[in-house]
Design an enzyme around this catalytic site. Structure first.
Site, short mmCIF file in Angstrom:
data_model
loop_
_atom_site.label_atom_id
_atom_site.label_comp_id
_atom_site.label_asym_id
_atom_site.label_seq_id
_atom_site.Cartn_x
_atom_site.Cartn_y
_atom_site.Cartn_z
N LYS A 45 0.84 -1.20 0.00
CA LYS A 45 0.00 0.00 0.00
C LYS A 45 0.88 1.25 0.00
O LYS A 45 2.07 1.18 0.32
CB LYS A 45 -0.92 -0.02 1.22
CG LYS A 45 -0.18 0.00 2.56
CD LYS A 45 -1.11 -0.28 3.74
CE LYS A 45 -0.32 -0.30 5.05
NZ LYS A 45 -1.18 -0.71 6.19
N ARG A 144 -10.36 0.40 14.92
CA ARG A 144 -10.02 1.28 13.81
C ARG A 144 -10.81 0.86 12.58
O ARG A 144 -11.72 1.54 12.16
CB ARG A 144 -8.51 1.22 13.55
CG ARG A 144 -8.03 2.13 12.45
CD ARG A 144 -6.55 1.95 12.15
NE ARG A 144 -6.24 0.65 11.56
CZ ARG A 144 -5.07 0.36 11.01
NH1 ARG A 144 -4.09 1.25 10.97
NH2 ARG A 144 -4.84 -0.84 10.51
N TYR A 262 18.00 29.25 8.48
CA TYR A 262 16.88 30.08 8.93
C TYR A 262 16.86 30.17 10.46
O TYR A 262 16.99 29.17 11.16
CB TYR A 262 15.55 29.46 8.48
CG TYR A 262 15.26 29.63 7.01
CD1 TYR A 262 15.16 30.89 6.43
CD2 TYR A 262 15.05 28.52 6.21
CE1 TYR A 262 14.86 31.03 5.08
CE2 TYR A 262 14.76 28.65 4.87
CZ TYR A 262 14.67 29.92 4.30
OH TYR A 262 14.37 30.04 2.98
N MET A 310 13.42 23.67 2.84
CA MET A 310 12.61 22.90 1.90
C MET A 310 13.46 22.02 0.99
O MET A 310 13.13 20.86 0.74
CB MET A 310 11.76 23.85 1.05
CG MET A 310 10.77 23.12 0.15
SD MET A 310 9.82 24.24 -0.89
CE MET A 310 8.95 25.21 0.32
C1 LIG Z 1 -0.42 -1.65 6.87
C2 LIG Z 1 -1.01 -2.93 7.38
C3 LIG Z 1 -0.21 -4.08 7.49
C4 LIG Z 1 1.29 -4.05 7.35
O1 LIG Z 1 1.82 -3.58 8.56
P1 LIG Z 1 3.39 -3.56 8.84
O2 LIG Z 1 3.51 -3.19 10.26
O3 LIG Z 1 3.96 -2.51 7.94
O4 LIG Z 1 3.91 -4.91 8.52
C5 LIG Z 1 -0.83 -5.27 7.83
N1 LIG Z 1 -2.16 -5.32 8.09
C6 LIG Z 1 -2.94 -4.22 8.02
C7 LIG Z 1 -4.38 -4.34 8.34
C8 LIG Z 1 -2.40 -2.99 7.69
O5 LIG Z 1 -3.17 -1.91 7.65
#
Ligand SMILES: *Cc1c(COP(=O)(O)O)cnc(C)c1O
Length: 366
Positions: A45, A144, A262, A310
């Site tokens: 992802k 969540r 800065y 930046m």
């Molecule tokens: C992002 C995610 C993962 C991967 O998690 P990592 O800690 O990066 O291995 C696995 N399961 C769900 C539901 C996630 O949202």
């Protein structure tokens, strides 16, 4: 060792990240060795945690035989399906956020498998594609995403629904000793019992590297694949797969009392040599790194002094054995300099550093 494509190209004018496919594969194999009974799925992802989902997926598929991938959105899944097209339709691509009415066509056309997060999505899926495989995410305490426990009975009773993977997600796997892990595991075993034909998945990276009680049938390997620790401390068994680098584009000698950057937040206490590197918060180096973190220049530590701006960051290279030259490379994380260190200095986690790498950072695959 892989040879660096950097050695054959023109000197860089801007920042880049070296992505070491051999290291990725070593991390994949580490997970496989840690969870020997489980299939290891790659979580790609957010464009492969900022490193390029297509390249990561192709590398793990071709070299390690990875056959299952997770993304968050259907459109990410469609792009991944296209990237894997020459590998046939063998790979399963799961979509964590599940289906919504306007994305059903994407699921069908790209052959994506939804992760259903409750009765609403389950009914939508079973109504649209009766008998098509789906995963079910049950929330065992993260609060969540995922089906709340009290929706599971309704999901299990749905006509036309075929759940072939039941999953849940640990809230505290960054701390293996947390009692919440075992509590979630026990709930998960209970609820997964309602779907006796489905495979089970509880572990992300943290769970994969924890003991066998967390492994089940499939592991969702994310950050550890990229070589970053899923734990509160560094995990030296992982091979750093990403190295953030930038060229030094200017050098400057300061007198005691001169300030840098800065706000003049760093004042030289002695004659000081400053190297300016072409990397800034616009590229994902947090401004919180100002006067806190360090880079490596020619193998030696160089503190970040003054504010990160930046496009630029300033390093104190006074104490290096030899003064660096224009065009030398500063490394901000990578082999020998754990991304965990930079993340900790910036009060964040490796995940945020990786996914925050900006569009100007050239992705170079080794
Ligand atoms: C992002 C995610 C993962 C991967 O998690 P990592 O800690 O990066 O291995 C696995 N399961 C769900 C539901 C996630 O949202």
């Amino acid at each position: 060792m892989a040879t660096s494509s950097a050695s054959t190209r023109a000197p860089a004018a801007g920042p880049w990240v070296d992505i070491d496919r051999a290291a990725l594969c070593a991390n994949y194999r580490l997970a496989r060795a840690s969870a020997p009974g489980a299939e290891i799925a790659a979580v790609v992802k957010c464009d492969g945690y900022g490193l390029g989902a297509a390249e990561i997926a192709r590398a793990t598929a071709a070299r390690e035989g990875c056959r299952a991938f997770f993304v968050a959105y259907a459109h990410e899944g469609r792009a991944l399906r296209a990237a894997l097209a020459d590998r046939g339709r063998a790979a399963a691509i799961y979509v964590f956020n599940g289906p919504e009415p306007d994305a059903l066509g994407l699921f069908r056309d790209a052959d994506l498998t939804p992760v259903l997060n409750g009765a609403r999505q389950a009914a939508l899926w079973a109504g649209a594609f009766p008998g098509a495989p789906a995963a079910l995410h049950v929330d065992t305490g993260m609060n969540r995403l995922g089906a709340p426990m009290d929706e599971v009975a309704a999901v299990a009773a749905l006509e036309g629904l075929r759940i072939d993977l039941v999953m849940s997600h640990l809230a505290c796997s960054s701390t293996p000793s947390s009692p919440k892990n075992a509590a979630q595991r026990d709930l998960f075993v209970d609820v997964a019992g309602r779907f006796p034909d489905a495979r089970r998945s509880l572990a992300a990276s943290g769970g994969a590297l924890m003991d066998g009680r967390y492994h089940f049938d499939l592991v969702r390997l994310g950050v550890a694949l990229y070589g970053a620790s899923p734990f509160d401390e560094d995990e030296p068994r992982l091979a750093p797969a990403a190295a953030l680098k930038a060229p030094i584009i200017q050098l400057r000698r300061l007198q005691a009392g001169d300030t840098v950057g800065y706000g003049g937040t760093f004042a030289a206490a002695r004659p000081t040599l400053i190297a300016t590197a072409a990397l800034g918060y616009g590229d994902g180096l947090p401004r919180l790194a100002s006067n806190r973190a360090a880079a490596r220049v020619n193998g030696q530590r160089a503190a970040i002094v003054g504010r990160v701006s930046m496009d630029l960051v300033t390093l104190d290279v006074t104490d290096l054995d030899a003064p660096p030259r224009i065009g030398d490379t500063a490394m901000f994380f990578g082999p020998g300099l754990p991304i965990h260190d930079l993340a900790t200095a910036c009060e964040t986690i490796s995940y945020e550093l990786l996914t925050g790498l900006g569009g100007r950072v050239d992705r170079r695959y080794l």
